[in-house]
Design an enzyme around this catalytic site. Sequence first.
Site, PDB file in Angstrom:
ATOM      1  N   ASN A   1      -1.940   6.482  11.722  1.00 13.14           N
ATOM      2  CA  ASN A   1      -2.729   5.461  11.019  1.00 13.14           C
ATOM      3  C   ASN A   1      -2.940   5.918   9.581  1.00 13.14           C
ATOM      4  OD1 ASN A   1      -3.398   5.440  14.008  1.00 13.14           O
ATOM      5  ND2 ASN A   1      -4.154   3.460  13.334  1.00 13.14           N
TER       6      ASN A   1
ATOM      7  N   GLN B   1       5.776  -7.352   8.209  1.00 10.15           N
ATOM      8  CA  GLN B   1       4.572  -8.051   8.636  1.00 10.15           C
ATOM      9  C   GLN B   1       3.808  -6.939   9.358  1.00 10.15           C
ATOM     10  OE1 GLN B   1       1.744  -9.194  10.447  1.00 10.15           O
ATOM     11  NE2 GLN B   1       3.184  -8.902  12.146  1.00 10.15           N
TER      12      GLN B   1
ATOM     13  N   ALA C   1       9.021  -2.882   3.836  1.00 10.57           N
ATOM     14  CA  ALA C   1       8.602  -4.296   3.929  1.00 10.57           C
ATOM     15  C   ALA C   1       8.395  -4.660   5.389  1.00 10.57           C
ATOM     16  CB  ALA C   1       9.670  -5.199   3.309  1.00 10.57           C
TER      17      ALA C   1
ATOM     18  N   ASP D   1      12.815 -11.937  -0.576  1.00  5.24           N
ATOM     19  CA  ASP D   1      12.466 -11.806   0.840  1.00  5.24           C
ATOM     20  C   ASP D   1      13.571 -10.993   1.525  1.00  5.24           C
ATOM     21  OD1 ASP D   1      12.177 -12.450   3.696  1.00  5.24           O
ATOM     22  OD2 ASP D   1      10.736 -13.950   3.005  1.00  5.24           O
TER      23      ASP D   1
ATOM     24  N   THR E   1       1.989  -9.753   1.224  1.00  6.15           N
ATOM     25  CA  THR E   1       0.685  -9.061   1.199  1.00  6.15           C
ATOM     26  C   THR E   1       0.617  -8.088   0.017  1.00  6.15           C
ATOM     27  OG1 THR E   1       1.558  -7.408   2.729  1.00  6.15           O
ATOM     28  CG2 THR E   1       0.205  -9.155   3.687  1.00  6.15           C
TER      29      THR E   1
ATOM     30  N   PHE F   1       0.820  -1.217   0.000  1.00  3.09           N
ATOM     31  CA  PHE F   1       0.000   0.000   0.000  1.00  3.09           C
ATOM     32  C   PHE F   1       0.860   1.277   0.000  1.00  3.09           C
ATOM     33  CE2 PHE F   1      -2.101   2.646   3.557  1.00  3.09           C
ATOM     34  CZ  PHE F   1      -2.666   3.551   2.671  1.00  3.09           C
TER      35      PHE F   1
ATOM     36  N   TYR G   1       4.783  -6.257  17.581  1.00  2.13           N
ATOM     37  CA  TYR G   1       4.950  -5.398  16.397  1.00  2.13           C
ATOM     38  C   TYR G   1       5.600  -4.058  16.798  1.00  2.13           C
ATOM     39  CZ  TYR G   1       3.354  -2.285  12.557  1.00  2.13           C
ATOM     40  OH  TYR G   1       3.288  -1.374  11.540  1.00  2.13           O
TER      41      TYR G   1
HETATM   42  N1  NAD Z   1      -0.609   1.266   7.164  1.00  3.49           N
HETATM   43  C1  NAD Z   1      -0.390   1.905   8.304  1.00  3.49           C
HETATM   44  O1  NAD Z   1      -1.297   2.508   8.905  1.00  3.49           O
HETATM   45  C2  NAD Z   1       1.005   1.919   8.901  1.00  3.49           C
HETATM   46  C3  NAD Z   1       1.208   2.607  10.102  1.00  3.49           C
HETATM   47  C4  NAD Z   1       2.492   2.608  10.668  1.00  3.49           C
HETATM   48  C5  NAD Z   1       3.538   1.964  10.026  1.00  3.49           C
HETATM   49  N2  NAD Z   1       3.295   1.291   8.874  1.00  3.49           N
HETATM   50  C6  NAD Z   1       4.418   0.608   8.239  1.00  3.49           C
HETATM   51  O2  NAD Z   1       4.522   1.037   6.886  1.00  3.49           O
HETATM   52  C7  NAD Z   1       5.077  -0.035   6.106  1.00  3.49           C
HETATM   53  C8  NAD Z   1       4.191  -0.299   4.899  1.00  3.49           C
HETATM   54  O3  NAD Z   1       2.909  -0.713   5.371  1.00  3.49           O
HETATM   55  P1  NAD Z   1       1.669  -0.929   4.406  1.00  3.49           P
HETATM   56  O4  NAD Z   1       0.469  -0.473   5.156  1.00  3.49           O
HETATM   57  O5  NAD Z   1       1.985  -0.381   3.067  1.00  3.49           O
HETATM   58  O6  NAD Z   1       1.619  -2.523   4.383  1.00  3.49           O
HETATM   59  P2  NAD Z   1       1.608  -3.563   3.147  1.00  3.49           P
HETATM   60  O7  NAD Z   1       1.377  -4.931   3.711  1.00  3.49           O
HETATM   61  O8  NAD Z   1       0.691  -3.087   2.088  1.00  3.49           O
HETATM   62  O9  NAD Z   1       3.095  -3.449   2.647  1.00  3.49           O
HETATM   63  C9  NAD Z   1       4.115  -4.241   3.185  1.00  3.49           C
HETATM   64  C10 NAD Z   1       4.847  -4.871   2.007  1.00  3.49           C
HETATM   65  O10 NAD Z   1       5.939  -5.645   2.527  1.00  3.49           O
HETATM   66  C11 NAD Z   1       6.004  -6.864   1.785  1.00  3.49           C
HETATM   67  N3  NAD Z   1       6.657  -7.871   2.634  1.00  3.49           N
HETATM   68  C12 NAD Z   1       6.173  -8.475   3.749  1.00  3.49           C
HETATM   69  N4  NAD Z   1       7.092  -9.348   4.231  1.00  3.49           N
HETATM   70  C13 NAD Z   1       8.167  -9.289   3.396  1.00  3.49           C
HETATM   71  C14 NAD Z   1       9.419  -9.957   3.348  1.00  3.49           C
HETATM   72  N5  NAD Z   1       9.758 -10.867   4.282  1.00  3.49           N
HETATM   73  N6  NAD Z   1      10.278  -9.658   2.336  1.00  3.49           N
HETATM   74  C15 NAD Z   1       9.945  -8.739   1.381  1.00  3.49           C
HETATM   75  N7  NAD Z   1       8.777  -8.084   1.368  1.00  3.49           N
HETATM   76  C16 NAD Z   1       7.897  -8.348   2.365  1.00  3.49           C
HETATM   77  C17 NAD Z   1       4.546  -7.219   1.501  1.00  3.49           C
HETATM   78  O11 NAD Z   1       4.405  -8.122   0.420  1.00  3.49           O
HETATM   79  C18 NAD Z   1       3.971  -5.832   1.199  1.00  3.49           C
HETATM   80  O12 NAD Z   1       4.066  -5.522  -0.168  1.00  3.49           O
HETATM   81  C19 NAD Z   1       5.208  -1.225   7.045  1.00  3.49           C
HETATM   82  O13 NAD Z   1       6.541  -1.257   7.513  1.00  3.49           O
HETATM   83  C20 NAD Z   1       4.270  -0.907   8.179  1.00  3.49           C
HETATM   84  O14 NAD Z   1       4.651  -1.527   9.369  1.00  3.49           O
HETATM   85  C21 NAD Z   1       2.068   1.249   8.286  1.00  3.49           C
END
Ligand code: NAD
Length: 309
Positions: free
Chosen positions: A170, A75, A73, A51, A35, A11, A141
């Site tokens: 968020n 979880q 990247a 990965d 994801t 995302f 987390y």
């Molecule tokens: N969405 C939110 O509200 C939010 C808030 C705070 C922090 N974050 C952080 O922002 C970042 C992006 O989040 P997002 O919402 O876009 O999530 P998302 O799941 O859409 O993106 C995460 C990406 O990481 C990839 N990924 C997962 N495990 C992997 C691995 N072992 N190797 C390579 N790629 C891997 C997934 O395939 C995915 O494309 C994350 O680090 C998340 O913790 C998000």
Amino acid sequence: MKVLITGGAGFIGSNIADRLIEIGHSVAIVDNLATGKKENINSKAIFYEYDVREKDLISVFKMVMPDIVIHNAAQLSVRLSVEDPLYDSSVNVVGGLNVFNCSSQCGVKKVIFASSGGTVYGEQVQFPADETHSTNPISPYGVAKLASEKYLNYFNNAYGLKYTALRYANIYGPRQDPLGEAGVVAIFSKKLLTGEIPVVNGDGSQTRDYVFVEDVVAANIKAIESDFIGCVNIGTETETTVNELFNILKSASGKRDINESHGPAKPGEQYRSVLANGLAKKVLGWEPAVSITKGLEMTYKWFKDNSNI
Ligand SMILES: NC(=O)c1ccc[n+]([C@@H]2O[C@H](COP(=O)([O-])OP(=O)(O)OC[C@H]3O[C@@H](n4cnc5c(N)ncnc54)[C@H](O)[C@@H]3O)[C@@H](O)[C@H]2O)c1
């Protein structure tokens, strides 16, 4: 500049990739599609299905030789981190460490890390929380995000690797997943589209600080340009209750006849979360530009345009 984005099929990462390509940067994406989705990947980006925990990740870094690494990247489910803390730490701690180590070895100019202001502080005692707030995460987390920030600080002290950890509130917007920290936006949007009754956990007075993804993209670009090293909140300083969020989405959908129902409160759920953004204004020249009403309208429209309903 050459920018390597881990999690660039997800995302937030894919929205960042699109904008960087639009303004002329060259982008490489590392993602194992856990994801993330192939259709999110910009056709002008070079994609490595990899990965971040792979020992051989260094070979990708050596091929790309990025100037900037944006480490997204992860979880990203707080709930899954509680159920399976070992898996969470393998991706969110060891995977991150691998990325930072490769960055340090390949002379990367700066690492931008997607941290989480919604979880590193734990139960907030000051509202809004600024970066000096105590850090007592209540989920694996959040612990992993904090550990990653500490590793970045270590790499900076030991090897001079520059970094900015963006402590996101968020984040919501087009391409978001129901699993993420602002997952409720995706869940409510989908329910409104299908005409199902959305369920609010508890009385709906719990608050979060919602930031539109375009503002997060802007924060990443500011972080690339800035000399700031350290952790900085990316939030709006505004609390929105779940009830308010539902009502804004409901009016965006035009479905006035759908009313929410209330289920039991989620045990252990944080009641209030809101981040100060004074430091982001000062060191990055960043502040949010998209109001919650406008952002939710754009997000609902995206879900509508991208569903088969
Ligand atoms: N969405 C939110 O509200 C939010 C808030 C705070 C922090 N974050 C952080 O922002 C970042 C992006 O989040 P997002 O919402 O876009 O999530 P998302 O799941 O859409 O993106 C995460 C990406 O990481 C990839 N990924 C997962 N495990 C992997 C691995 N072992 N190797 C390579 N790629 C891997 C997934 O395939 C995915 O494309 C994350 O680090 C998340 O913790 C998000």
